[in-house]
Design a protein around this motif. Structure first.
Motif, mmCIF file in Angstrom:
data_model
loop_
_atom_site.group_PDB
_atom_site.id
_atom_site.type_symbol
_atom_site.label_atom_id
_atom_site.label_comp_id
_atom_site.label_asym_id
_atom_site.label_seq_id
_atom_site.Cartn_x
_atom_site.Cartn_y
_atom_site.Cartn_z
ATOM 1 N N ALA A 51 -12.439 5.965 -3.210
ATOM 2 C CA ALA A 51 -12.559 4.629 -2.635
ATOM 3 C C ALA A 51 -13.681 3.862 -3.313
ATOM 4 C CB ALA A 51 -12.809 4.720 -1.141
ATOM 5 N N ALA B 168 -8.326 5.323 9.015
ATOM 6 C CA ALA B 168 -8.285 5.051 7.570
ATOM 7 C C ALA B 168 -8.562 6.296 6.741
ATOM 8 C CB ALA B 168 -9.286 3.953 7.206
ATOM 9 N N GLU B 169 -9.342 7.246 7.286
ATOM 10 C CA GLU B 169 -9.619 8.486 6.575
ATOM 11 C C GLU B 169 -9.974 9.593 7.565
ATOM 12 O OE1 GLU B 169 -9.198 11.079 4.699
ATOM 13 O OE2 GLU B 169 -9.270 9.578 3.093
ATOM 14 N N THR C 114 -8.419 -5.475 1.894
ATOM 15 C CA THR C 114 -8.448 -5.884 3.303
ATOM 16 C C THR C 114 -8.293 -7.387 3.437
ATOM 17 O OG1 THR C 114 -9.844 -3.985 3.879
ATOM 18 C CG2 THR C 114 -9.836 -5.856 5.399
ATOM 19 N N TYR D 57 -6.521 1.144 -3.444
ATOM 20 C CA TYR D 57 -6.889 0.850 -2.054
ATOM 21 C C TYR D 57 -6.599 2.073 -1.188
ATOM 22 C CZ TYR D 57 -7.159 -1.828 2.318
ATOM 23 O OH TYR D 57 -7.500 -2.313 3.560
ATOM 24 N N GLN D 58 -7.578 2.489 -0.385
ATOM 25 C CA GLN D 58 -7.470 3.725 0.392
ATOM 26 C C GLN D 58 -7.339 3.423 1.884
ATOM 27 O OE1 GLN D 58 -7.291 6.740 -1.209
ATOM 28 N NE2 GLN D 58 -7.417 5.570 -3.105
ATOM 29 N N ASP D 59 -6.217 3.794 2.462
ATOM 30 C CA ASP D 59 -6.006 3.662 3.911
ATOM 31 C C ASP D 59 -5.012 4.743 4.323
ATOM 32 O OD1 ASP D 59 -5.842 2.916 6.543
ATOM 33 O OD2 ASP D 59 -5.167 0.871 6.180
ATOM 34 N N LYS E 20 0.816 -1.213 0.000
ATOM 35 C CA LYS E 20 0.000 0.000 0.000
ATOM 36 C C LYS E 20 0.853 1.267 0.000
ATOM 37 C CE LYS E 20 -2.867 3.309 0.522
ATOM 38 N NZ LYS E 20 -3.352 3.934 -0.714
ATOM 39 N N THR F 30 -12.745 -2.715 -4.023
ATOM 40 C CA THR F 30 -11.309 -2.552 -3.778
ATOM 41 C C THR F 30 -11.000 -2.565 -2.291
ATOM 42 O OG1 THR F 30 -11.095 -1.240 -5.803
ATOM 43 C CG2 THR F 30 -9.310 -1.076 -4.200
ATOM 44 N N GLN F 31 -11.824 -1.898 -1.498
ATOM 45 C CA GLN F 31 -11.597 -1.867 -0.049
ATOM 46 C C GLN F 31 -11.722 -3.274 0.546
ATOM 47 O OE1 GLN F 31 -10.183 1.197 -0.221
ATOM 48 N NE2 GLN F 31 -10.959 1.601 1.840
ATOM 49 N N ILE G 182 -11.994 0.917 7.625
ATOM 50 C CA ILE G 182 -11.596 0.878 6.213
ATOM 51 C C ILE G 182 -12.814 0.980 5.300
ATOM 52 C CG2 ILE G 182 -11.660 -1.609 5.713
ATOM 53 C CD1 ILE G 182 -8.781 0.794 4.841
ATOM 54 N N MET G 183 -13.947 0.469 5.747
ATOM 55 C CA MET G 183 -15.162 0.584 4.951
ATOM 56 C C MET G 183 -15.809 1.958 5.102
ATOM 57 S SD MET G 183 -14.823 -2.202 3.495
ATOM 58 C CE MET G 183 -16.207 -1.899 2.390
#
Length: 448
Positions: A356, A295-296, A365, A169-171, A158, A360-361, A346-347
């Motif tokens: 996002a 995560a955000e 994961t 992937y967003q984290d 990542k 993909t999330q 993460i969701m």
């Protein structure tokens, strides 16, 4: 840009990065205090020693090899397999920071030390979950493998430019890359060492094993909360412009709001479920809120951050109770705080980050969980074979790991260190209350 302004901006971003690193480093103290407060007094010295040594080992191993695995640069073999090199290169020069678009804007040494304390934090998640029954040196050997290979590989996927980053992937700061990853490794260790003696009766009833020092545990929670400002805020990587400074301030506000909401939500739910306001749930609710927003932490409004944190606080209470019903013994709730809340976090990115995607999330994961669980399982099985076991003997567990692993007790003036039942504690958690005498009797007679 004027060279003097460029150097000033570089210095300010580097200084901010280093101050955030100091905050994250202080989280090592938070983990140590939280865990030592939630174990029995006869295991206090051992858990403190674990936390101190894992930090030192993590920093050394990450210096020698881990950082270069996580950030291989041109040495990367592919987007899945990082390269292998050792030690650190030279820091940035004036020409490096004045090279135009894409030029370095903070010290590479600052980046290393920031990432090193993240690696140590990931390993700290494991220590609390296996408290009171995993032997010291097999744990420390696992810390070497974890920080040298297991964690850096998925971090590369990542944050080092690997395939998870390429697929979108967003984290932002590591709800999964750090927290759920650490919880996955902790879950493997807990399953392999088994529950503490006396935790679960033959009838399936969950028995409380009270911690020895809840004031210290509460101090640990607040230290972690404070350190999280560096954890999330430092992940912005810069502050030396109006927009960046405003973004950092927003991250701080959202981080604090999520923790507060998680704490209050966990308190309300524990009151509704148990008829009492369980302090351990209050602490874990705050931490779950922090993990959830990690995560955000930049894009949500403050109101959305409250919602994300509150749901995290509810999830952690249900997760702690659920794991106990499955007889998965986690003395400090680490798997629930970092794993269950990390999955939610993460969701929750989907609510505010337009880049996002749901699939993909989920896929990213699952990949990280599978890697962390599988690699940790293999590593711990090898360590178990080489070291002659992961768990202390029944006698050592009953008498306390302090004397057997470290040769000293944390509170020698207040307990009889020669007594097998010394230090059973005098405070309780969500599962109920137990006196010192009753706890000792349970420990002597119970089967795993």
């Amino acid at each position: 840009m004027n060279i003097d302004v460029l150097q000033l901006s570089y210095a300010l971003d580097t200084f901010y990065f280093l101050m955030c690193t100091a905050l994250v480093m202080f989280m090592a103290c938070g983990f140590a205090m939280l865990e030592s407060g939630l174990v029995r007094s006869k295991n206090t010295v051992e858990i403190l020693t674990k936390n101190a040594l894992l930090y030192g080992i993590a920093c050394l191993v990450f210096l020698v090899v881990g950082y270069n695995v996580m950030y291989p640069g041109d040495n990367a073999i592919s987007s899945v397999i990082p390269g292998l090199s050792f030690m650190l290169g030279a820091d940035n020069s004036l020409s490096d920071i004045s090279a135009g678009e894409g030029a370095a804007y903070y010290s590479s040494m600052a980046d290393f030390i920031f990432q090193a304390v993240f690696a140590a934090a990931t390993m700290s998640i494991v220590s609390g979950a296996v408290a009171e029954r995993m032997r010291l040196w097999p744990f420390l050997i696992f810390a070497v493998v974890m920080v040298a290979v297991i964690y850096p590989v998925e971090g590369y996927w990542k944050w080092g430019g690997g395939f998870l980053d390429a697929m979108g992937y967003q984290d932002f700061a590591g709800s999964v890359v750090v927290h759920m990853a650490g919880a996955a490794a902790a879950l493997v260790a807990v399953l392999l060492v088994g529950p503490r003696k006396g935790r679960y009766g033959v009838d399936g009833k969950v028995r409380a094993i009270p911690g020895a020092n809840l004031p210290i545990a509460m101090l640990g929670m607040f230290i972690l909360w404070m350190g999280w400002f560096g954890f999330n805020g430092g992940s912005m990587l810069k502050i030396a412009s109006l927009d960046d400074a405003n973004s950092v301030a927003r991250i701080f506000v959202n981080t604090n709001a999520a923790a507060s909401a998680g704490m209050v939500a966990a308190a309300l739910l524990s009151r509704a479920m148990f008829g009492k306001t369980d302090m351990t749930m209050v602490m874990n609710g705050a931490l779950a809120g922090l993990v959830s927003i990690t995560a955000e932490p930049l894009l949500p409004s403050a109101g959305l951050a409250v919602l994300v944190g509150a749901v995290g606080g509810i999830i952690v209470v249900l997760s702690v109770v659920g794991l106990d019903r499955l007889k998965i013994d986690d003395p400090v709730g680490a798997i629930s705080v970092h794993g269950s809340a990390g999955l939610w976090g993460i969701m929750a990115v989907l609510f505010s980050n337009p880049d996002a995607a749901f699939g993909t999330q989920i896929l990213g994961t699952l990949i990280i969980f599978a890697w962390m669980f599988g690699a940790s399982f293999v590593a711990l099985l090898v360590i178990k074979k080489v070291c002659g076991g992961l768990r202390v003997s029944e006698e050592e567990e009953l008498e306390g790991m302090d004397m057997h692993e470290c040769g000293m007790g944390a509170y020698p003036e207040f307990v009889n260190m020669s007594s097998p039942s010394q230090g059973e504690g005098n405070v309780s958690g969500h599962a109920g209350k137990a006196s010192t005498a009753a706890s000792a009797a349970v420990l002597k007679g119970a089967t795993r």
